[in-house]
Design a protein around this motif. Structure first.
Motif, short mmCIF file in Angstrom:
data_model
loop_
_atom_site.label_atom_id
_atom_site.label_comp_id
_atom_site.label_asym_id
_atom_site.label_seq_id
_atom_site.Cartn_x
_atom_site.Cartn_y
_atom_site.Cartn_z
N GLY A 173 0.82 -1.21 0.00
CA GLY A 173 0.00 0.00 0.00
C GLY A 173 0.86 1.26 0.00
O GLY A 173 0.55 2.24 -0.68
N SER A 174 1.96 1.21 0.77
CA SER A 174 2.86 2.36 0.83
C SER A 174 3.62 2.53 -0.49
O SER A 174 3.88 3.66 -0.93
CB SER A 174 3.85 2.18 1.98
OG SER A 174 3.17 2.13 3.22
N ILE A 175 4.01 1.41 -1.11
CA ILE A 175 4.68 1.49 -2.42
C ILE A 175 3.73 2.11 -3.44
O ILE A 175 4.11 3.00 -4.21
CB ILE A 175 5.13 0.09 -2.89
CG1 ILE A 175 6.24 -0.45 -1.98
CG2 ILE A 175 5.62 0.15 -4.33
CD1 ILE A 175 6.66 -1.87 -2.30
N LEU A 176 2.48 1.65 -3.43
CA LEU A 176 1.48 2.22 -4.35
C LEU A 176 1.35 3.72 -4.12
O LEU A 176 1.30 4.51 -5.07
CB LEU A 176 0.14 1.52 -4.17
CG LEU A 176 -1.02 2.05 -5.02
CD1 LEU A 176 -1.93 0.91 -5.47
CD2 LEU A 176 -1.87 3.08 -4.26
N GLY A 177 1.28 4.13 -2.84
CA GLY A 177 1.12 5.55 -2.53
C GLY A 177 2.28 6.39 -3.03
O GLY A 177 2.08 7.47 -3.60
N ARG B 158 5.83 5.01 3.90
CA ARG B 158 4.74 5.94 4.18
C ARG B 158 5.30 7.26 4.71
O ARG B 158 4.83 8.34 4.36
CB ARG B 158 3.78 5.32 5.20
CG ARG B 158 2.59 6.21 5.60
CD ARG B 158 1.69 6.52 4.44
NE ARG B 158 1.19 5.30 3.81
CZ ARG B 158 0.59 5.27 2.63
NH1 ARG B 158 0.43 6.39 1.95
NH2 ARG B 158 0.16 4.13 2.12
N GLY B 159 6.33 7.17 5.56
CA GLY B 159 6.94 8.38 6.08
C GLY B 159 7.60 9.20 4.98
O GLY B 159 7.52 10.44 4.98
N ILE B 160 8.27 8.52 4.05
CA ILE B 160 8.88 9.23 2.91
C ILE B 160 7.81 9.94 2.09
O ILE B 160 7.98 11.10 1.68
CB ILE B 160 9.67 8.24 2.02
CG1 ILE B 160 10.89 7.69 2.79
CG2 ILE B 160 10.11 8.91 0.72
CD1 ILE B 160 11.61 6.58 2.07
N ASN B 161 6.69 9.26 1.88
CA ASN B 161 5.61 9.86 1.11
C ASN B 161 5.03 11.07 1.83
O ASN B 161 4.73 12.10 1.21
CB ASN B 161 4.52 8.83 0.84
CG ASN B 161 3.61 9.23 -0.33
OD1 ASN B 161 3.95 10.10 -1.12
ND2 ASN B 161 2.46 8.59 -0.42
N GLY C 213 3.72 16.17 1.91
CA GLY C 213 3.26 17.19 2.85
C GLY C 213 1.76 17.37 2.71
O GLY C 213 0.99 16.41 2.74
N GLY C 214 1.34 18.58 2.50
CA GLY C 214 -0.09 18.84 2.30
C GLY C 214 -0.47 18.93 0.83
O GLY C 214 -1.61 19.26 0.50
#
Length: 348
Positions: free
Chosen positions: A89-93, A152-155, A160-161
Motif C-alpha cells: 500500500g505504501s509502495i502504491l502511494g 509511508r513516512g517518505i511519502n 506534505g499537504g
C-alpha cells in the motif's frame, strides 16, 4: 457391421471417462468455492437491485477490482514462497504521488514512459524488501511492516499537504479508466493481461515452479539446487514492480493522490489472495485465484452498498471469508497428509 462402426464403438466409454475426469478436476479446483460465491453474490444482488448489472454497474465493478487484482497477483508470488509483503500500500502511494509529480513537471511525457518509470520505482522499493529479507534473514512480516512505515513516512515528507488532482494530469492518462474496449475499461484489460502473463510465468517456467517448491519445503528446495535466495528476491522485485504499475493506474483511476494514498490497502491485498485460495503458509495457490478473490472482495463492497447494508457487515463478511479460506486450506492439508500416510503404509 462395418469395420468403421466397430472401430468407432469403443470410443464412447473413453469419452465418458474423459468427461468424468474433467468434471472431477474442476470440482477439486481451489478456486471453485470463490467462483461459486462470486456468481451467487452477483445473482442475488442483481435480483434485488436490477441496476447492479447495468452497463455502468458492470463497468464500475471491473474498475473497482482493477487495482486490487494487480496487487493481489504480486502478493501471491510472495505468499507462495512463505513470505508476505505488508508494504504494498505504501509502495502504491509513493508511486501514485510520484506519477502526479512527474506529470506536473513534464505534462507532455508519453504515458508509456510514465508507466515504465512507475514500475521501475516500485521494483526498486520491492528489491529493498527482498534484499533485507534474504540477506538479513529477518522474517518478511517484520521487514515489510518496517518498510510500510518507512515508505509511508517518505511519502508524507515528500507530499506534505500537497495533492495532485485529475486536472493536473493529461486527459489521455485519465481516459485509461474511462475508455473501454469490447466493453472492458482499458485499465482492467491491463490488469487481465498482467494476470495472464504472471499465470503463464508461474506454471510454464522453471523460475515460477521453483517458487512453489520453495514454499512447499525451503530446505528440500535448496537440496535440489534451487537458488532460493535469488528466487525469493525476484518474487519481491516482481511484487514491487506490479505495485508500481498499480500506483500509476491508481493515479489515472482516482481524482486525487497525496500523502495518504494507499493507506490500509495492504490488508485488502492479503485478504484477496487468501480468499482466492492462496495458502497463507506457502506452496500452493494461483494468481488467477487471487485475481478472482480481489474481484469477489470488491463485489461484496459494491453489492452491500447497492443493497444499503451497513459498512460494518461488509468488513465482517470479508473476515468470515478469510477464516473460511484458511480453514479450508488446513482441512485440505490434513487430507493430503492422510492420503500420503495411507499410500506409504500400502507400499511398505
Amino acid at each position: 457391421m462395418s469395420l468403421d462402426s466397430k472401430s468407432a464403438t469403443p470410443a464412447h466409454p473413453t469419452s465418458g471417462h474423459e468427461k468424468t475426469s474433467v468434471i472431477a478436476s474442476l470440482l477439486t479446483l481451489r478456486e471453485l468455492p470463490v467462483i461459486v460465491a462470486l456468481l451467487v453474490l452477483v445473482a442475488v444482488t442483481a435480483a434485488l437491485n436490477p441496476l447492479f448489472l447495468s452497463e455502468q454497474g458492470v463497468k464500475d465493478l471491473l474498475l473497482n477490482a482493477t487495482i486490487l487484482m494487480i496487487l493481489a497477483v504480486g502478493q501471491t508470488l510472495v505468499i507462495i514462497t512463505r513470505n508476505i509483503d505488508l508494504s504494498v500500500g505504501s509502495i502504491l502511494g509513493l508511486v501514485a504521488f510520484g506519477t502526479g509529480s512527474v506529470f506536473v513537471a513534464a505534462p507532455n511525457l508519453p504515458i508509456v514512459v510514465v508507466l515504465v518509470l512507475g514500475m521501475l520505482f516500485g521494483a526498486a522499493l520491492g528489491a529493498v524488501n527482498g534484499l533485507l529479507i534474504t540477506f538479513a534473514k529477518v522474517p518478511a512480516l517484520v521487514i515489510t511492516l518496517g518498510t510500510l512505515y518507512i515508505y509511508r513516512g517518505i511519502n508524507n515528507a515528500w507530499a506534505g499537504g500537497t495533492q495532485y488532482f485529475a486536472g493536473d494530469r493529461p486527459r489521455a492518462f485519465g481516459d485509461l479508466s474511462v475508455d473501454t474496449f469490447l466493453g472492458f475499461p482499458l485499465i482492467t484489460l491491463i490488469a487481465l493481461l498482467v494476470v495472464a502473463i504472471v499465470a503463464v510465468y508461474m506454471l510454464g517456467t522453471r523460475q515460477g515452479r521453483d517458487l512453489y517448491a520453495i514454499g512447499s519445503e525451503p530446505d528440500a528446495a535448496r537440496l535440489f539446487g534451487i537458488p532460493v535466495t535469488r528466487r525469493v528476491l525476484l518474487a519481491f522485485v516482481i511484487n514491487g514492480l506490479l505495485a508500481g504499475l498499480a500506483g500509476v493506474l491508481y493515479a489515472s483511476r482516482f481524482n486525487s493522490v497525496g500523502a495518504t494514498t494507499g493507506a490500509g490497502l495492504e490488508l485488502d491485498v492479503v485478504a484477496a489472495a487468501v480468499v482466492g485460495g492462496v495458502a497463507i503458509f506457502g506452496g500452493s495457490g494461483s494468481v488467477i485465484g487471487a485475481a478472482i478473490g480481489a474481484l469477489l472482495l470488491t463485489t461484496i463492497t459494491s453489492a452491500l452498498t447497492a443493497l444499503r447494508v451497513d459498512k460494518f457487515w461488509q468488513q465482517a463478511i470479508v473476515g468470515v471469508l478469510i477464516l473460511a479460506a484458511v480453514a479450508a486450506d488446513r482441512i485440505a492439508g490434513v487430507r493430503s497428509a492422510r492420503k500420503l500416510r495411507i499410500a506409504e503404509a500400502r507400499n511398505v
